[in-house]
Design a protein around this motif. Structure first.
Motif, PDB file in Angstrom:
ATOM      1  N   PHE A 129       0.712  -1.130   0.105  1.00 42.60           N
ATOM      2  CA  PHE A 129       0.085   0.107   0.062  1.00 42.60           C
ATOM      3  C   PHE A 129       0.718   1.266  -0.042  1.00 42.60           C
ATOM      4  CE2 PHE A 129      -2.855   3.003   2.276  1.00 42.60           C
ATOM      5  CZ  PHE A 129      -3.754   3.038   1.409  1.00 42.60           C
ATOM      6  N   SER A 130       1.083   1.830  -1.128  1.00 45.59           N
ATOM      7  CA  SER A 130       2.089   2.748  -1.395  1.00 45.59           C
ATOM      8  C   SER A 130       1.782   4.282  -1.117  1.00 45.59           C
ATOM      9  CB  SER A 130       2.452   3.036  -2.800  1.00 45.59           C
ATOM     10  OG  SER A 130       2.887   1.659  -2.903  1.00 45.59           O
ATOM     11  N   TYR A 131       1.103   4.510   0.174  1.00 46.52           N
ATOM     12  CA  TYR A 131       0.732   5.646   0.892  1.00 46.52           C
ATOM     13  C   TYR A 131       1.063   5.661   2.211  1.00 46.52           C
ATOM     14  CZ  TYR A 131      -1.800   5.396  -3.744  1.00 46.52           C
ATOM     15  OH  TYR A 131      -2.140   5.161  -4.935  1.00 46.52           O
ATOM     16  N   PRO A 132       0.954   7.133   2.734  1.00 46.30           N
ATOM     17  CA  PRO A 132       1.619   6.962   4.235  1.00 46.30           C
ATOM     18  C   PRO A 132       0.613   6.371   5.006  1.00 46.30           C
ATOM     19  CG  PRO A 132       1.367   9.134   3.049  1.00 46.30           C
ATOM     20  CD  PRO A 132       0.762   8.358   2.434  1.00 46.30           C
ATOM     21  N   ALA A 133       0.875   5.221   5.762  1.00 42.16           N
ATOM     22  CA  ALA A 133      -0.087   4.727   6.834  1.00 42.16           C
ATOM     23  C   ALA A 133       0.801   4.221   7.975  1.00 42.16           C
ATOM     24  CB  ALA A 133      -0.355   3.382   6.183  1.00 42.16           C
ATOM     25  N   TRP A 146      -3.953  10.949   2.095  1.00 44.47           N
ATOM     26  CA  TRP A 146      -3.634  10.595   0.583  1.00 44.47           C
ATOM     27  C   TRP A 146      -2.270  11.211   0.136  1.00 44.47           C
ATOM     28  CZ3 TRP A 146      -4.793   6.286  -1.039  1.00 44.47           C
ATOM     29  CH2 TRP A 146      -6.154   5.548  -0.495  1.00 44.47           C
ATOM     30  N   THR A 147      -1.796  10.583  -1.010  1.00 45.48           N
ATOM     31  CA  THR A 147      -0.945  11.592  -1.830  1.00 45.48           C
ATOM     32  C   THR A 147      -1.128  10.994  -3.264  1.00 45.48           C
ATOM     33  OG1 THR A 147       1.041   9.642  -1.620  1.00 45.48           O
ATOM     34  CG2 THR A 147       1.069  11.388  -0.228  1.00 45.48           C
ATOM     35  N   LYS A 148      -0.380  11.496  -4.266  1.00 45.95           N
ATOM     36  CA  LYS A 148      -0.533  11.265  -5.606  1.00 45.95           C
ATOM     37  C   LYS A 148      -1.942  11.281  -6.312  1.00 45.95           C
ATOM     38  CE  LYS A 148       1.797   7.152  -4.595  1.00 45.95           C
ATOM     39  NZ  LYS A 148       2.626   5.977  -4.610  1.00 45.95           N
ATOM     40  N   GLU A 149      -2.583  12.564  -5.767  1.00 46.38           N
ATOM     41  CA  GLU A 149      -3.648  13.011  -6.062  1.00 46.38           C
ATOM     42  C   GLU A 149      -4.965  12.031  -6.031  1.00 46.38           C
ATOM     43  OE1 GLU A 149      -3.423  16.224  -7.237  1.00 46.38           O
ATOM     44  OE2 GLU A 149      -1.501  15.814  -6.368  1.00 46.38           O
ATOM     45  N   LEU A 180       2.044  -3.257   4.036  1.00 45.39           N
ATOM     46  CA  LEU A 180       3.409  -2.692   3.897  1.00 45.39           C
ATOM     47  C   LEU A 180       3.564  -1.645   2.745  1.00 45.39           C
ATOM     48  CD1 LEU A 180       6.039  -4.971   2.465  1.00 45.39           C
ATOM     49  CD2 LEU A 180       3.662  -5.425   2.203  1.00 45.39           C
ATOM     50  N   ASN A 181       4.568  -0.556   2.910  1.00 43.97           N
ATOM     51  CA  ASN A 181       4.719   0.328   1.948  1.00 43.97           C
ATOM     52  C   ASN A 181       5.442  -0.372   0.798  1.00 43.97           C
ATOM     53  OD1 ASN A 181       6.528   3.157   1.304  1.00 43.97           O
ATOM     54  ND2 ASN A 181       4.612   3.536   1.650  1.00 43.97           N
ATOM     55  N   ASP A 182       5.457   0.480  -0.463  1.00 44.34           N
ATOM     56  CA  ASP A 182       6.258  -0.284  -1.468  1.00 44.34           C
ATOM     57  C   ASP A 182       7.894  -0.004  -1.400  1.00 44.34           C
ATOM     58  OD1 ASP A 182       5.951   2.690  -1.690  1.00 44.34           O
ATOM     59  OD2 ASP A 182       5.550   2.784  -3.780  1.00 44.34           O
ATOM     60  N   THR A 183       8.144   1.018  -0.592  1.00 43.22           N
ATOM     61  CA  THR A 183       9.776   1.048  -0.346  1.00 43.22           C
ATOM     62  C   THR A 183      10.094  -0.179   0.631  1.00 43.22           C
ATOM     63  OG1 THR A 183       9.259   2.414   1.656  1.00 43.22           O
ATOM     64  CG2 THR A 183       9.762   3.733  -0.402  1.00 43.22           C
ATOM     65  N   GLY A 209       5.255   8.914  -7.309  1.00 45.49           N
ATOM     66  CA  GLY A 209       5.412   9.482  -6.197  1.00 45.49           C
ATOM     67  C   GLY A 209       6.986   8.961  -5.623  1.00 45.49           C
ATOM     68  N   THR A 210       7.416   9.412  -4.517  1.00 47.23           N
ATOM     69  CA  THR A 210       8.759   9.152  -4.180  1.00 47.23           C
ATOM     70  C   THR A 210       8.884   8.865  -2.743  1.00 47.23           C
ATOM     71  OG1 THR A 210      11.137   9.576  -4.361  1.00 47.23           O
ATOM     72  CG2 THR A 210       9.749  11.254  -3.753  1.00 47.23           C
ATOM     73  N   ASN A 211       9.911   7.871  -2.445  1.00 47.59           N
ATOM     74  CA  ASN A 211       9.733   7.644  -0.969  1.00 47.59           C
ATOM     75  C   ASN A 211      11.264   6.777  -0.782  1.00 47.59           C
ATOM     76  OD1 ASN A 211       9.232   7.275   1.884  1.00 47.59           O
ATOM     77  ND2 ASN A 211       7.713   6.200   1.557  1.00 47.59           N
ATOM     78  N   ILE A 212      11.444   6.451   0.420  1.00 47.14           N
ATOM     79  CA  ILE A 212      12.724   5.858   0.876  1.00 47.14           C
ATOM     80  C   ILE A 212      12.205   5.225   2.134  1.00 47.14           C
ATOM     81  CG2 ILE A 212      14.079   7.565   2.246  1.00 47.14           C
ATOM     82  CD1 ILE A 212      16.423   6.509   0.365  1.00 47.14           C
ATOM     83  N   VAL A 237      10.163   6.148   5.681  1.00 41.60           N
ATOM     84  CA  VAL A 237      10.683   7.650   6.038  1.00 41.60           C
ATOM     85  C   VAL A 237       9.447   8.469   5.628  1.00 41.60           C
ATOM     86  CG1 VAL A 237      12.224   9.493   5.489  1.00 41.60           C
ATOM     87  CG2 VAL A 237      13.061   7.172   5.593  1.00 41.60           C
ATOM     88  N   GLU A 238       8.759   8.221   4.413  1.00 41.36           N
ATOM     89  CA  GLU A 238       7.736   9.219   3.845  1.00 41.36           C
ATOM     90  C   GLU A 238       8.584  10.535   3.467  1.00 41.36           C
ATOM     91  OE1 GLU A 238       4.986   8.886   2.554  1.00 41.36           O
ATOM     92  OE2 GLU A 238       4.703   6.775   3.227  1.00 41.36           O
ATOM     93  N   SER A 239       9.687  10.217   2.803  1.00 44.68           N
ATOM     94  CA  SER A 239      10.656  11.299   2.280  1.00 44.68           C
ATOM     95  C   SER A 239       9.878  12.242   1.247  1.00 44.68           C
ATOM     96  CB  SER A 239      11.823  10.937   1.898  1.00 44.68           C
ATOM     97  OG  SER A 239      11.697   9.998   0.713  1.00 44.68           O
ATOM     98  N   GLY A 263       1.591  19.955   1.041  1.00 45.75           N
ATOM     99  CA  GLY A 263       1.903  18.569   1.359  1.00 45.75           C
ATOM    100  C   GLY A 263       2.791  17.895   0.349  1.00 45.75           C
ATOM    101  N   GLN A 264       3.614  16.863   0.439  1.00 49.45           N
ATOM    102  CA  GLN A 264       4.647  16.223  -0.398  1.00 49.45           C
ATOM    103  C   GLN A 264       5.320  17.218  -1.166  1.00 49.45           C
ATOM    104  OE1 GLN A 264       3.867  13.239   1.465  1.00 49.45           O
ATOM    105  NE2 GLN A 264       4.235  12.274  -0.603  1.00 49.45           N
ATOM    106  N   LYS A 265       6.045  18.260  -0.631  1.00 47.64           N
ATOM    107  CA  LYS A 265       6.702  19.223  -1.268  1.00 47.64           C
ATOM    108  C   LYS A 265       7.732  18.727  -2.056  1.00 47.64           C
ATOM    109  CE  LYS A 265       5.517  23.052   1.611  1.00 47.64           C
ATOM    110  NZ  LYS A 265       5.854  23.840   2.989  1.00 47.64           N
ATOM    111  N   PHE A 266       8.683  17.847  -1.473  1.00 50.11           N
ATOM    112  CA  PHE A 266       9.880  16.961  -2.047  1.00 50.11           C
ATOM    113  C   PHE A 266       9.346  16.349  -3.173  1.00 50.11           C
ATOM    114  CE2 PHE A 266      13.278  14.069  -1.995  1.00 50.11           C
ATOM    115  CZ  PHE A 266      14.274  14.768  -2.022  1.00 50.11           C
ATOM    116  N   GLU A 267       8.328  15.612  -2.832  1.00 51.36           N
ATOM    117  CA  GLU A 267       7.938  14.715  -4.063  1.00 51.36           C
ATOM    118  C   GLU A 267       7.413  15.479  -5.422  1.00 51.36           C
ATOM    119  OE1 GLU A 267       5.569  11.103  -3.288  1.00 51.36           O
ATOM    120  OE2 GLU A 267       3.844  12.285  -3.831  1.00 51.36           O
ATOM    121  N   LYS A 268       6.824  16.744  -5.216  1.00 45.18           N
ATOM    122  CA  LYS A 268       6.384  17.591  -6.127  1.00 45.18           C
ATOM    123  C   LYS A 268       7.617  18.300  -6.852  1.00 45.18           C
ATOM    124  CE  LYS A 268       2.065  18.279  -3.894  1.00 45.18           C
ATOM    125  NZ  LYS A 268       1.308  19.050  -2.835  1.00 45.18           N
TER     126      LYS A 268
END
Ligand code: BGC
Length: 426
Positions: A129-133, A146-149, A180-183, A209-212, A237-239, A263-268
Motif C-alpha cells: 500500500f504505497s501511501y503514508p500509513a 492520501w498522496t499522488k492525487e 507494507l509500503n512499496d519502499t 511518487g517518491t519515498n525511501i 521515511v515518507e521522504s 503536502g509532499q513538497k519534495f515529491e512535487k
C-alpha cells in the motif's frame, strides 16, 4: 543578449548547482531524528515492525495486492526452495479514486471485488500500500493522508487491512492482511536477491511518487516504548513530504495546483507525477521572458499539457512529439533541451541527497566488503532520459566523500515480490 539557460534556472531557484548538498543532508538528518523521536517533523519515520531476518517458506502460496500510483495489481505468488518467485493469477485495474472521487465504502468494496477471484488461494495476504500509513505491531495500516492525487477522503484514518476483510465479509475468518509500503517491499525484494553480502538494505521508489526506507536500530526509535532495544526494523521515511529542500517560485505554483497544497513538497519537486507539469511551467516561463524565437514561444505557450513521456520523446529525438512540433530552430531546440535537462538534473541531485541521507543514517557500508544494498524501483528513475546516470554520479560523489560503500540493485516486480515475502514471513 539573452541570458543563458543556466542563469535562467538559477534566477528561478531551480538550478542543481544552487543546492547546498551538506546543508540539505543536515536538514534531512535533523528531520529524521525528530521523526524518530515523535517530535514535530516533515518526515513521519514510520516503524513498520518488519525485519529482514525471517526465513522464507517454500511452496506456500500468498495473495498479493499492490496499490501504487495509477494502477492496482492483484496476484498470487509462490517461492520455490531456491527462493525463486512464481507470479500467477496476475490482474491489473485502475486505482480507485484516481479518475473520480470515491466514498470510503465503495473504495473498500472495489478492492474486495478485485480480490475475490483469488481470495481462496491463501489465508495470507501481503498488501503493498504505497501511501503514508501508520503500521500496527500486527502489520495493519491506518491511512494518515492520501498522496499522488487520490481522491477518497473518507478512507483517511481507517485501517486498510480491517476495512478490506470487512468488505470481503471475512472478518474473523483467520485471514491475515500484512500492510507494507512499496519502499519496504522494495527493500525486502533487494534482501531476497542480495543475500547476506550486504551490511544493510534500503528501498527507494521514484515513480508517480517518491519515498525511501532503510533499517534503523530500535534504540533510536524513541517515540515507541514497546520495542526490543537490541533489535532493528525497517523504517518508512515518507521522504516525499520532506519540506526543507530549497524550492523555487515555480515549485510553489505546482504545489498550489494540486489536491494537497503544502503536502509532499519534495515529491512535487522530483517525482514523475509532477515532472511534466514542472517542465511545461519552466518552458512557458522562459517563453514569457522571450527566451525563444517568437514562433517557438507562441507554440510553447499554447501547449496545454505535457507528460514526462513527452519530455523523454523530445530528448530522445523522436521525430514527432508535442515539443518537437513546437520548436522551430536549432537555437530554440538547444535551449529547450538545456532547460529540460536542468529540471532532470535538479531532481537527480535531490534524489541522490535523499539516498545519501538514509544510507548515512543507517550507519552501514563503512567496510567496502559489505556495502549497503540500495534497491531502486520506479519508472521515473529508470525511464527519464539520463536520470539514472546523473543520480548515481551525484550519489557516488556524496557518499564517496563520506566513506560509505553502496550497490544499486534492481529487482523485477519489487512491490509484488516484497509484499509476498512480507505476507508469508511477518
Ligand atoms: C507515498 C509513499 C510511497 C511513495 C512511492 C508517496 O506519495 O506517500 O508512501 O512510498 O509515494 O510510491
Amino acid at each position: 543578449m539573452k541570458i543563458s539557460s543556466q542563469e535562467f534556472l538559477a534566477n528561478q531557484g531551480l538550478a542543481a548547482s544552487g543546492i547546498d548538498a551538506p546543508a540539505v543532508l543536515d536538514d534531512f538528518h535533523e528531520e529524521m531524528a525528530h521523526g524518530l523521536a515523535g517530535s514535530d517533523s516533515s518526515l513521519a519515520m514510520i516503524p513498520t515492525f518488519i525485519t529482514v531476518d525471517r526465513p522464507l517458506p517454500a511452496d506456500e502460496p500468498v495473495v498479493v495486492l499492490d496499490a501504487g500510483g495509477t494502477n492496482l495489481r492483484v496476484a498470487t505468488v509462490v517461492f520455490d526452495r531456491a527462493g525463486k518467485a512464481e507470479i500467477m493469477d496476475f490482474a491489473k485495474y485502475e486505482m480507485p479514486g484516481i479518475s473520480a472521487e470515491i466514498s470510503g465504502a465503495d473504495f473498500f468494496l472495489q478492492f474486495a471485488s478485485y480480490l475475490q477471484p483469488v481470495i481462496e488461494k491463501s489465508k495470507k495476504i501481503g498488501f503493498c500500500f504505497s501511501y503514508p500509513a501508520e503500521i500496527t505491531p500486527d502489520c495493519d495500516g491506518r491511512l494518515l493522508r492520501w498522496t499522488k492525487e487520490v481522491k477518497a477522503p473518507d478512507v483517511v484514518g481507517k485501517y486498510i487491512g480491517k476495512g478490506l476483510l470487512a468488505a470481503l465479509g471475512l472478518k474473523g475468518s483467520g485471514r491475515r492482511v500484512t500492510i507494507l509500503n512499496d519502499t519496504i517491499a522494495t527493500l525486502l525484494a533487494g534482501k531476497a536477491i542480495g543475500g547476506g553480502r550486504y551490511s544493510s538494505y534500503m528501498g527507494f521508489i521514484l515513480g508517480t511518487g517518491t519515498n525511501i526506507a532503510y533499517i534503523e536500530q530500535n534504540s533510536n526509535i524513541t517515540k515507541r516504548n514497546d520495542l526490543d532495544v537490541s533489535g532493528s526494523q525497517a523504517i518508512n521515511v515518507e521522504s516525499g513530504n520532506f519540506d526543507k529542500a530549497p524550492r523555487g517560485h515555480l515549485d510553489e505554483v505546482i504545489d498550489n495546483s494540486t489536491a494537497n497544497p503544502g503536502g509532499q513538497k519534495f515529491e512535487k519537486m522530483i517525482s514523475g507525477r509532477y515532472f511534466g507539469d514542472l517542465s511545461l511551467l519552466v518552458l512557458q516561463t522562459a517563453a514569457r521572458e522571450e527566451l525563444f524565437s517568437r514562433q517557438t514561444g507562441q507554440c510553447i505557450l499554447a501547449i496545454k499539457e505535457l507528460a514526462g513521456r513527452d519530455v523523454d520523446d523530445f530528448l530522445g529525438k523522436a521525430k514527432k512529439s508535442v515539443l518537437a512540433d513546437s520548436v522551430f530552430n536549432v537555437d530554440d531546440r538547444e535551449y529547450v533541451e538545456e532547460l529540460l535537462y536542468g529540471v532532470i538534473d535538479r531532481s537527480a541531485k535531490l534524489t541522490a541527497l535523499n539516498l545519501s541521507a538514509a544510507a548515512i543514517k543507517s550507519g552501514a557500508g563503512r567496510n567496502a566488503e559489505y556495502p549497503v544494498c540500495i534497491n531502486i524501483d520506479g519508472s521515473t528513475y529508470y525511464k527519464t532520459t539520463d536520470y539514472k546516470r546523473r543520480a548515481e554520479s551525484y550519489l557516488a560523489e556524496i557518499l564517496g566523500a563520506r566513506g560509505v560503500s553502496f550497490d544499486i540493485t534492481r529487482t523485477d516486480e519489487a512491490p509484488i515480490i516484497g509484499a509476498a515475502i512480507a505476507g508469508l514471513t511477518q
